[in-house]
Design an enzyme around this catalytic site. Structure first.
Site, PDB file in Angstrom:
ATOM      1  N   LYS A  14     -32.717  25.375 -46.398  1.00  0.00           N
ATOM      2  CA  LYS A  14     -33.844  25.964 -47.138  1.00  0.00           C
ATOM      3  C   LYS A  14     -34.820  24.894 -47.629  1.00  0.00           C
ATOM      4  O   LYS A  14     -36.027  25.054 -47.513  1.00  0.00           O
ATOM      5  CB  LYS A  14     -33.343  26.794 -48.338  1.00  0.00           C
ATOM      6  CG  LYS A  14     -32.423  27.948 -47.950  1.00  0.00           C
ATOM      7  CD  LYS A  14     -32.081  28.821 -49.139  1.00  0.00           C
ATOM      8  CE  LYS A  14     -31.225  28.158 -50.197  1.00  0.00           C
ATOM      9  NZ  LYS A  14     -29.848  27.809 -49.772  1.00  0.00           N
ATOM     10  N   ARG A  89     -30.638  34.824 -56.628  1.00  0.00           N
ATOM     11  CA  ARG A  89     -29.271  34.648 -56.153  1.00  0.00           C
ATOM     12  C   ARG A  89     -28.365  35.789 -56.619  1.00  0.00           C
ATOM     13  O   ARG A  89     -27.162  35.765 -56.326  1.00  0.00           O
ATOM     14  CB  ARG A  89     -28.710  33.331 -56.694  1.00  0.00           C
ATOM     15  CG  ARG A  89     -28.744  32.177 -55.680  1.00  0.00           C
ATOM     16  CD  ARG A  89     -28.247  30.941 -56.403  1.00  0.00           C
ATOM     17  NE  ARG A  89     -27.699  29.908 -55.571  1.00  0.00           N
ATOM     18  CZ  ARG A  89     -28.372  28.823 -55.207  1.00  0.00           C
ATOM     19  NH1 ARG A  89     -29.627  28.673 -55.503  1.00  0.00           N
ATOM     20  NH2 ARG A  89     -27.757  27.878 -54.512  1.00  0.00           N
ATOM     21  N   ARG A 128     -24.736  15.488 -46.389  1.00  0.00           N
ATOM     22  CA  ARG A 128     -25.831  15.332 -47.356  1.00  0.00           C
ATOM     23  C   ARG A 128     -25.324  14.646 -48.629  1.00  0.00           C
ATOM     24  O   ARG A 128     -26.024  13.829 -49.217  1.00  0.00           O
ATOM     25  CB  ARG A 128     -26.407  16.719 -47.694  1.00  0.00           C
ATOM     26  CG  ARG A 128     -27.581  16.671 -48.632  1.00  0.00           C
ATOM     27  CD  ARG A 128     -28.282  18.007 -48.706  1.00  0.00           C
ATOM     28  NE  ARG A 128     -27.619  18.916 -49.629  1.00  0.00           N
ATOM     29  CZ  ARG A 128     -27.993  20.184 -49.832  1.00  0.00           C
ATOM     30  NH1 ARG A 128     -29.006  20.695 -49.164  1.00  0.00           N
ATOM     31  NH2 ARG A 128     -27.365  20.954 -50.694  1.00  0.00           N
ATOM     32  N   ARG A 134     -25.390  13.961 -54.864  1.00  0.00           N
ATOM     33  CA  ARG A 134     -25.116  15.214 -55.579  1.00  0.00           C
ATOM     34  C   ARG A 134     -23.618  15.443 -55.659  1.00  0.00           C
ATOM     35  O   ARG A 134     -22.952  15.543 -54.625  1.00  0.00           O
ATOM     36  CB  ARG A 134     -25.782  16.398 -54.847  1.00  0.00           C
ATOM     37  CG  ARG A 134     -27.231  16.574 -55.203  1.00  0.00           C
ATOM     38  CD  ARG A 134     -27.831  17.730 -54.436  1.00  0.00           C
ATOM     39  NE  ARG A 134     -27.204  19.018 -54.707  1.00  0.00           N
ATOM     40  CZ  ARG A 134     -27.669  20.169 -54.261  1.00  0.00           C
ATOM     41  NH1 ARG A 134     -28.776  20.193 -53.526  1.00  0.00           N
ATOM     42  NH2 ARG A 134     -27.057  21.294 -54.530  1.00  0.00           N
ATOM     43  N   ARG A 146     -18.977  27.158 -53.709  1.00  0.00           N
ATOM     44  CA  ARG A 146     -20.386  27.573 -53.684  1.00  0.00           C
ATOM     45  C   ARG A 146     -20.615  28.609 -52.579  1.00  0.00           C
ATOM     46  O   ARG A 146     -21.366  29.559 -52.757  1.00  0.00           O
ATOM     47  CB  ARG A 146     -21.288  26.354 -53.465  1.00  0.00           C
ATOM     48  CG  ARG A 146     -21.378  25.483 -54.708  1.00  0.00           C
ATOM     49  CD  ARG A 146     -21.919  24.111 -54.408  1.00  0.00           C
ATOM     50  NE  ARG A 146     -23.291  24.124 -53.949  1.00  0.00           N
ATOM     51  CZ  ARG A 146     -23.851  23.141 -53.259  1.00  0.00           C
ATOM     52  NH1 ARG A 146     -23.144  22.066 -52.940  1.00  0.00           N
ATOM     53  NH2 ARG A 146     -25.095  23.220 -52.893  1.00  0.00           N
TER      54      ARG A 146
END
Ligand code: AMP
Length: 191
Positions: A14, A89, A128, A134, A146
């Protein structure tokens, strides 16, 4: 105005696609995840609250998220439109967004949903996590949580827009440019 919800599980691409869409269509990109991370970095009250949930891979409560999104949106009064990335969400968030946009005499025009298989998502997020730093991308257990939260609480938002004939699933596996072309084809029908 052209208002797009860019939808899909964590790791679907996204953020990457939003960057390209912003350049092409001149829309304002609002990523609730980015805004929360900005607040965490700057040690605001909102950041402290959000961190508690984000570090576990849980959703930040609706009330906090909706208020934040609304006040961010108000900052861009002259926007040609928005790309909402990572929002809504939950159904409550989708309803709040509709009400809020209706008050401004506008609406969500389309939801573009990037579909990616779970194993590919986990692979992408772990990769990532190596660069982004992160915490929620570096631990496979949190990543899987998640995705579970997405399946349990977020995926239903697609049917909310489907009922309004605004839902467009896109294959999120392939090259960045192929996926971008597919997104543009749908958007150009509305633009
Ligand atoms: P993202 O960058 O979109 O993957 O979001 C990272 C984290 O921020 C999520 O795992 C949630 O904890 C939180 N978050 C982002 N957007 C929302 C939202 N719309 N509602 C609740 N929590 C959110």
């Amino acid at each position: 105005m052209l208002n797009i919800v860019l939808f899909g599980p964590p790791g679907a691409g996204k953020g990457t696609q939003s960057g390209k869409l912003v350049k092409k269509y001149g829309l304002v990109h609002l990523s609730t995840g980015d805004i929360f991370r900005y607040n965490i970095k700057n040690e605001t009250k909102l950041g402290t609250l959000a961190k508690f949930y984000i570090d576990k891979g849980e959703l930040v409560p609706d009330k906090v998220t909706i208020e934040m999104l609304q006040s961010e949106t108000q900052k861009y009064r002259d926007a040609k439109g928005f790309i909402f990335d990572g929002f809504p969400r939950t159904i409550a968030q989708a309803e709040a967004l509709d009400t809020f946009l209706n008050e401004k005499n506008t609406q969500v025009d389309l939801m573009l949903s990037l579909d990616v298989a779970e194993n590919e998502l986990v692979k992408r997020l772990l990769l990532r996590g190596k660069d982004s730093g992160r915490a929620d991308d570096s631990n496979e257990e949190i990543i899987r949580n998640r995705i579970q939260v997405y399946n349990d609480q977020t995926a239903v938002a697609a049917s909310y827009y489907d009922k309004q004939n605004k839902y467009f699933p896109i294959n999120g596996e392939g090259t960045i440019d192929t996926i971008f072309d597919q997104l543009c084809k749908v958007i150009d029908r509305f633009n």
